[in-house]
Motif scaffolding. Sequence first.
Motif, PDB file in Angstrom:
ATOM      1  N   PHE A 277     -27.040  46.143 -25.502  1.00  0.00           N
ATOM      2  CA  PHE A 277     -26.679  44.883 -25.694  1.00  0.00           C
ATOM      3  C   PHE A 277     -27.649  44.067 -26.460  1.00  0.00           C
ATOM      4  O   PHE A 277     -27.317  43.022 -27.027  1.00  0.00           O
TER       5      PHE A 277
ATOM      6  N   MET B 119     -22.563  45.499 -20.439  1.00  0.00           N
ATOM      7  CA  MET B 119     -23.583  45.434 -21.710  1.00  0.00           C
ATOM      8  C   MET B 119     -23.186  46.433 -22.548  1.00  0.00           C
ATOM      9  O   MET B 119     -23.081  45.880 -23.893  1.00  0.00           O
TER      10      MET B 119
ATOM     11  N   VAL C 244     -19.901  45.162 -24.292  1.00  0.00           N
ATOM     12  CA  VAL C 244     -20.076  44.160 -25.133  1.00  0.00           C
ATOM     13  C   VAL C 244     -20.808  44.394 -26.294  1.00  0.00           C
ATOM     14  O   VAL C 244     -20.680  44.027 -27.530  1.00  0.00           O
ATOM     15  N   GLY C 245     -21.789  45.114 -26.236  1.00  0.00           N
ATOM     16  CA  GLY C 245     -22.861  45.425 -27.319  1.00  0.00           C
ATOM     17  C   GLY C 245     -21.876  46.381 -28.190  1.00  0.00           C
ATOM     18  O   GLY C 245     -21.960  46.347 -29.592  1.00  0.00           O
TER      19      GLY C 245
ATOM     20  N   PRO D  16     -24.003  39.090 -21.477  1.00  0.00           N
ATOM     21  CA  PRO D  16     -23.066  39.504 -22.319  1.00  0.00           C
ATOM     22  C   PRO D  16     -21.702  38.801 -22.480  1.00  0.00           C
ATOM     23  O   PRO D  16     -21.168  38.783 -23.659  1.00  0.00           O
TER      24      PRO D  16
END
Lengths: 590, 290
Positions: A64, A105, A108-109, A167
């Motif tokens: 992330f 995380m 979203v990353g 995030p």
Amino acid sequence: MSESEYRRQVDARARQMLEAMRDRGACNSMWTAHALLDGGGDAGEVSAIVERGLNEESGPFQIFSALMLLVRWEDRLEPAAVDRIRQLMTSDLPVRGNTENHWLMYYVGSLLGAERWADEELLWNGLPPEVLRDEASRWILGMIARTAVNGHHEYDSTGYIAEHCAPYIALADHAGDPHMRHQAEHMLALLVADMALEYFHGAWAGGHSREGYRENTKTHIGPVQGLHYLYFGDEDFDPERHCQGFVTPALTARYRPPAVLAALALDRREPRVVKKTKAPRSIYRHVDRAAAPVRKYTYLTPSFALGSTQVGLPGAPAAPIDLVSWDLSWLAPDQEGTVVCNHPYRSAGRFSAFLPGLPHAIGRSISSDKPYLQYPDRLFGASPYERMMQHEGAIVLLYSIPADDDSPYLNIFLPKSLDWCERDGWILADAGEFHLGLRPLGPYRWLEIREGSNANIMMRKGNLIDGWLLRVDSLQPGLVLEAVEADETGGFDAYCRRRTSLHLDLNGWPGEGRIAVHSFRKTRLEMHYDGPHLIDGKAVDYEAYPLYEAPGVEAALGTGRMCFEHGDDRLELDFGADRQTPQLPMRVIG
Amino acid sequence: MSDWGRDWLIASHGIWRSADGVDWERTGAFGYPVKAVLRQPHRLVVGAMWGLFEVLTESARFTQLHDETLTEILALAPTSGDPGVVAASPYGIAWGRRGDLGATRWTSRSDALSINERFSNAILADPTSPGRWLVGTEAGVLAYGEDGNGWERTSLTGTPCRALLRAYDRFWAATDDRGVWHSADGLSWSRAGSGLDDGAVFALAPAGPDRLLAGTLEGVCVGDGRSTWRRLGPRILVSVLASHPREHDLWLAGACPGGLWRSEDAGDSWRQRGNFDSVMAILPPEGSTP
């Protein structure tokens, strides 16, 4: 306050925090490099940070933070840093983890990376970018939908709230899909509302899903301190407490919360009750039934906050390891403003109830990594034998511990800052703005507890825990506690006289599993250990708790709709909950 | 025989291979904590803490098979179709379907079960009845029929089952507190041998025409499923074990913790091999099973 004025104030605090981070040299990770770049720092230094921060099997924290750095500052990054992050997305082997914040995380990353490198033929997982993008979108939107109707799962964590907010901030500011941006911004409002409703002079009052690491005797704990200062800001700036690394992405973000949430956080003129419903704990074996929803009750006055939790656990050995079910907090330095108690349940089964390792080996393996989880004087972590009820500033806690339990006692933490007195079995203190009385149920010994983070050398003051420890040696221990604003009591002596003379019926404990006590205002609390909780004879209906209940707040459970109001300001959130579509299956812990 | 088939394979942090069980090398740059490995022609299917992956022989590249509903894989079994694998996890057993762009979407078949029944430690295809599966759960052994029969409870309930085996024309089950059991039909179970009556058993493997190995909390036990089990070797939690399909006295035992142990004299002597802390799966070289 207008939105523009509130935003101006938040921006100013963000600049103050970023400047302090640069002054302190606290910009050497992918989370904190935002401060470096914000100050016009050396892009080469950031490249080195990225190179150092990533490896072939980077975890959610790295995934992330690398992608957040990229989408926020790509125009400032050197090609080497961009290439390294591209390598993360195309040929490394990222790790998804197992908690809600891990997956958030990670996904979203992954989403931001899949959007950024949408033209790649294949990503690291051997599949085209749109596959990872779609998978990430399904999980993120699914979790937002679950949260909007059930309450947050990894709820109200002083430690992990920053890893939830950052995030969603990344999505709100940078996601390509407008619907994703919209839902992320709604989710952020919900998370900030969670903080705001129990905000107490820079601290987060009430129960927490995760407040481990032996710091829960402190009033101010964890990365949430940075978010509190940034968004609510009614404290003197303290770089030591407020410059939290995981909060840094929020400082340079476009996203700012709605002003009405800050107004709700800061309005502490009148005592208030806050009720919340949260998602059930993740327990996947050793029990016969699923966990029930979590119900929180927090009472905040101008000078203290008392919060409790109906944790909804299905019985031993289900006992989430970081959970803090209740505490009393007031504004005081370090560890001088908290009373809490805990039965330090230590069965290895509590680990394997939510982790897949062999139950026969997991007790030792987990406590080799985190020995404090098996400490006999641990003051956090759920006990399956704990029950509680609360009404305003009064709380009753009862425990029924099996005879073969490793910890046949209750530990009560008291700060050393108060002058305690004893009268008729009650332990009482004048805390200045309020008065406090507590009545241990069972024989207790007055001990001391001191734990430090650097415990391999002589320790004179515990920087993690330092206070009195009342050990109640009993299989059926308990505690009655009440705090009352000083201006209601007629002075401390009068308070002591009245508190100790008020009705306390212990005849039913432990035999009938029941006690009754009158609060200072003569409200009768009657608690049956595995039965009803009665307030003046009327059973508390926990199942009737809405998603949120507080002055200025309306949020029915299961609707995905909520309204926050303060003065003329109003925020309505509608997550567009679709009750016909099955919810995303829960596959994470927290 | 696939390219993977000549070697021993073990799962620890990553997949490791060895021709002789003595010298080990990692296959691919893959250090995930692996819990289960399935060897199929031209590919391995790898069940890890973080998801499910397919490793093709020619590229050794890891391709993701899981989606957002599949994680913490504990056991695998082959099935027809694509991706051709059933996955068992704490959330139950799940079937996948590969769709557009190679993405596999998974559906759990365990949602209607109780919590302990859902938690699946082991899965075994019934060779006598295609489409029927035995599942070792935290609540005991359950049978699942793909043909609409759904779930069926067996007589082996009330104790976690951590390993299932088909050998010597019977089913075998390892339990947490009742030792080893066997069954002709997978529904009606009887105790297998004596001496492990209240012991925890984590792994089962055939070792030649008439020997059965059991991995226990106290090390390896050997027996024939009828008489008394005999304990051998180091006192370790043996989580997995296997014997060579042709050299029946060559055994590997993986401990959790305790690393990898090798015996070439039917358990009379043992030597630690490799540099592993915990071993979660062992696949012997391919060959006929008893």
